[in-house]
Scaffold this motif. Structure first.
Motif, PDB file in Angstrom:
ATOM      1  N   VAL A  18       0.857  -1.192   0.000  1.00  0.00           N
ATOM      2  CA  VAL A  18       0.000   0.000   0.000  1.00  0.00           C
ATOM      3  C   VAL A  18       0.895   1.244   0.000  1.00  0.00           C
ATOM      4  O   VAL A  18       1.635   1.488   0.950  1.00  0.00           O
ATOM      5  N   ASP A  19       0.802   2.025  -1.098  1.00  0.00           N
ATOM      6  CA  ASP A  19       1.621   3.227  -1.201  1.00  0.00           C
ATOM      7  C   ASP A  19       0.994   4.144  -2.237  1.00  0.00           C
ATOM      8  O   ASP A  19       0.507   3.681  -3.272  1.00  0.00           O
ATOM      9  N   ASP A  20       1.010   5.450  -1.970  1.00  0.00           N
ATOM     10  CA  ASP A  20       0.384   6.388  -2.900  1.00  0.00           C
ATOM     11  C   ASP A  20       1.299   6.736  -4.070  1.00  0.00           C
ATOM     12  O   ASP A  20       0.853   7.341  -5.050  1.00  0.00           O
ATOM     13  N   GLN A  21       2.585   6.372  -4.004  1.00  0.00           N
ATOM     14  CA  GLN A  21       3.526   6.682  -5.089  1.00  0.00           C
ATOM     15  C   GLN A  21       3.592   5.497  -6.068  1.00  0.00           C
ATOM     16  O   GLN A  21       4.059   4.410  -5.718  1.00  0.00           O
ATOM     17  N   GLU A  22       3.121   5.747  -7.298  1.00  0.00           N
ATOM     18  CA  GLU A  22       3.038   4.663  -8.282  1.00  0.00           C
ATOM     19  C   GLU A  22       4.412   4.089  -8.618  1.00  0.00           C
ATOM     20  O   GLU A  22       4.569   2.862  -8.739  1.00  0.00           O
ATOM     21  N   ASP A  23       5.419   4.953  -8.773  1.00  0.00           N
ATOM     22  CA  ASP A  23       6.759   4.466  -9.113  1.00  0.00           C
ATOM     23  C   ASP A  23       7.277   3.517  -8.037  1.00  0.00           C
ATOM     24  O   ASP A  23       7.861   2.472  -8.347  1.00  0.00           O
ATOM     25  N   TYR A  24       7.088   3.895  -6.785  1.00  0.00           N
ATOM     26  CA  TYR A  24       7.570   3.045  -5.695  1.00  0.00           C
ATOM     27  C   TYR A  24       6.817   1.705  -5.681  1.00  0.00           C
ATOM     28  O   TYR A  24       7.413   0.655  -5.444  1.00  0.00           O
ATOM     29  N   ARG A  25       5.499   1.749  -5.955  1.00  0.00           N
ATOM     30  CA  ARG A  25       4.720   0.504  -5.981  1.00  0.00           C
ATOM     31  C   ARG A  25       5.241  -0.439  -7.060  1.00  0.00           C
ATOM     32  O   ARG A  25       5.409  -1.637  -6.828  1.00  0.00           O
ATOM     33  N   ILE A  26       5.530   0.098  -8.231  1.00  0.00           N
ATOM     34  CA  ILE A  26       5.966  -0.738  -9.351  1.00  0.00           C
ATOM     35  C   ILE A  26       7.324  -1.373  -9.050  1.00  0.00           C
ATOM     36  O   ILE A  26       7.534  -2.578  -9.234  1.00  0.00           O
ATOM     37  N   VAL A  27       8.266  -0.570  -8.572  1.00  0.00           N
ATOM     38  CA  VAL A  27       9.619  -1.078  -8.288  1.00  0.00           C
ATOM     39  C   VAL A  27       9.583  -2.120  -7.174  1.00  0.00           C
ATOM     40  O   VAL A  27      10.191  -3.192  -7.276  1.00  0.00           O
ATOM     41  N   THR A  28       8.833  -1.803  -6.101  1.00  0.00           N
ATOM     42  CA  THR A  28       8.792  -2.721  -4.951  1.00  0.00           C
ATOM     43  C   THR A  28       8.037  -4.002  -5.303  1.00  0.00           C
ATOM     44  O   THR A  28       8.425  -5.101  -4.895  1.00  0.00           O
ATOM     45  N   GLN A  29       6.955  -3.893  -6.074  1.00  0.00           N
ATOM     46  CA  GLN A  29       6.214  -5.086  -6.501  1.00  0.00           C
ATOM     47  C   GLN A  29       7.115  -5.997  -7.324  1.00  0.00           C
ATOM     48  O   GLN A  29       7.122  -7.218  -7.143  1.00  0.00           O
ATOM     49  N   THR A  30       7.900  -5.405  -8.243  1.00  0.00           N
ATOM     50  CA  THR A  30       8.828  -6.207  -9.075  1.00  0.00           C
ATOM     51  C   THR A  30       9.850  -6.921  -8.199  1.00  0.00           C
ATOM     52  O   THR A  30      10.139  -8.116  -8.386  1.00  0.00           O
ATOM     53  N   LEU A  31      10.402  -6.205  -7.230  1.00  0.00           N
ATOM     54  CA  LEU A  31      11.389  -6.797  -6.320  1.00  0.00           C
ATOM     55  C   LEU A  31      10.799  -7.985  -5.556  1.00  0.00           C
ATOM     56  O   LEU A  31      11.407  -9.063  -5.476  1.00  0.00           O
TER      57      LEU A  31
END
Length: 486
Positions: A18-31
């Motif tokens: 859960v995060d409001d920053q889309e870039d962070y969500r994408i990078v962390t989800q990939t990791l």
């Protein structure tokens, strides 16, 4: 770089990010997905709360500060109102929030991660959170398993037929664990399993003579109740013997074997084709097995006192007790009941031409046919040498022909071999009924006295006997049902 370029196999763990920053969500989800995790994402607290309500997650990675919406602290407080077990790690990209230790204690969360510490620290916190989730889930599962066992124990110890109990025990285990192929096998009752025979004594004989275990309840591919020797290869049979000798649950990748033992008395085993029992669940399984074994032993004792060994139906004295009980219930509930008296045709001729063993076989076949032809709540007894009696609670006379026709249908093809060829097994039947509405209420004592109920029972049996006599006069192998109630 190895972590970035290689993807691990799925591990079955589900994480909500859960995060409001889309870039962070994408990078962390990939990791996280490269680490083998199944990852769901949400951009705000309201969306996260709805997802947690709808689905199971092992861990929530929750941004502490989400401008314009709920804070991570508020999301946790809301989630804890309906889910006290889910594990949460708060993430922050800002300094100056509440001290981490105070926050973790106040919100009952498992971690507090500073995003600036990088991916390795995040994965470390994920490992910590998932280990905590596993521990909590195991404790919850154990608590629920124990609660389940305590809830079903009264049902196991209810007075009931051995066959019904064995089938019920197996269905409880397979339903709880989701097993398709299974069976419950017991030592024969005539092997005196209830007389304090030690497992070592039993298995000296078993090793010399075979397993001696009989499959009495089964699911899936074992449902034909074939002998164990035909159902399993020799290595698994040896595992069964070993599990019973050691009185320990056996677990492997191929199967689970649960011994049913009371003290030093071996009663049998539950065999599950696949292993869905975790090592940490063995203690709970043993608690259930102990309860099941005690219930089986009690059912054996009950069976010895109430069941005619030759025919498998109730002995006369116990049947009469049940008849009195059902007459009382019929008066109390104003419900009809019916009674069938049945006689095997020409049993003397069977004894003369096939010997007394042939006569015993005919009696045994008749007993099993009557049990097969009647409902669970019907009561079947052996009334005399070649006479059987059937009580049909809550059954009007007009429905009795359904039972008699089913009996004749199931007797088709049943025979014993005599000196002059096959002898078919046939029977004659007489039936009558009791309907409380037809009684003069002024003539019914209140409360119902024992002598009055005995009088009604005698009247029922006498009427059925008269109908049976009429069936024999009509040429036998037929049923005569009285047209009116007594």
């Amino acid at each position: 770089m190895a972590r970035i370029n290689s993807k691990k196999a799925p591990n079955g763990k589900r994480i909500l990010l859960v995060d409001d920053q889309e870039d962070y969500r994408i990078v962390t989800q990939t990791l996280l997905e490269r680490e083998g995790y199944e990852v769901y994402t949400a951009s705000n607290g309201i969306e996260a709360i709805e997802l947690v309500k709808q689905q199971h997650f092992d861990l929530v990675l929750l941004d502490y500060f989400m401008p314009g919406g709920m804070t991570g602290e508020e999301v946790v407080q809301e989630i804890r109102k309906f889910n006290e077990y889910i594990q949460v790690i708060l993430q922050t990209g800002y300094s100056g929030e509440h001290p981490p230790r105070d926050m973790m204690r106040a919100l009952d969360i498992q971690g507090y991660h500073d995003k600036s510490d990088g991916p390795e620290k995040l994965l470390l916190w994920v490992d910590v959170g998932l280990k905590s989730a596993y521990t909590v889930q195991m404790l919850y599962k154990s608590r629920q398993g124990l609660k389940y066992i305590l809830e079903i124990t009264p049902e196991l110890h209810k007075i009931q037929m051995v066959e019904n109990l064995l089938q019920g025990i197996l269905l409880q285990v397979t339903g709880l664990l989701g097993i398709v192929n299974s069976f419950l096998a017991v030592l024969p009752e005539e092997a005196d399993t209830i007389d304090n025979i030690s497992t070592s004594d039993i298995f000296i004989a078993m090793l010399e003579e075979g397993t001696n275990l009989e499959i009495r309840a089964a699911t899936g591919k074992f449902s034909d109740n074939s002998p164990i020797e035909r159902s399993l290869e020799g290595s698994k049979i040896r595992k069964i013997k070993d599990a019973l000798i050691k009185t320990e649950v056996y677990l492997s990748n191929e199967c689970s074997i649960i011994p049913l033992v009371v003290g030093e008395t071996a009663l049998g085993i539950i065999y599950l084709e696949q292993n869905d029992i975790r090592p940490e669940d063995v203690e709970l399984v043993n608690i259930f097995a102990n309860q099941a074994a005690a219930a089986i032993q009690n059912a054996y004792l009950y069976s010895t006192a109430t069941i005619d060994k030759l025919t498998g139906v109730y002995v006369r004295s116990f049947f009469i007790q049940q008849l009195m009980r059902e007459i009382r219930a019929s008066f109390r509930q104003k419900s009809p009941l019916s009674l069938i008296l049945l006689d095997i045709d020409y049993l003397k001729q069977i004894n003369d031409t096939a010997g007394h063993l042939g006569g015993d076989q005919a009696l045994s076949i008749m007993g099993s046919t009557l049990k097969k032809s009647t409902r669970v709540n019907d009561i079947v007894g052996r009334y005399g040498g070649d006479e059987f009696i059937i009580l049909l609670p809550n059954t009007p006379l007009e429905n009795v022909h359904n039972i008699t026709e089913r009996i004749y249908e199931n007797l088709q093809g049943c025979h014993v071999e005599g000196h002059f060829g096959s002898i078919p097994i046939q029977c004659s039947m007489g039936a009558c009924g009791l309907k409380i509405q037809d009684f003069e209420h002024g003539n019914i004592p209140q409360p119902y006295t024992q002598s009055y109920l005995e009088e009604i029972a005698k009247l029922l049996i006498d009427r059925a006997d008269k109908m049976l006599y009429q069936a024999k006069k009509n040429g036998r192998s037929c049923a005569v049902i009285e047209q009116s109630y007594i």
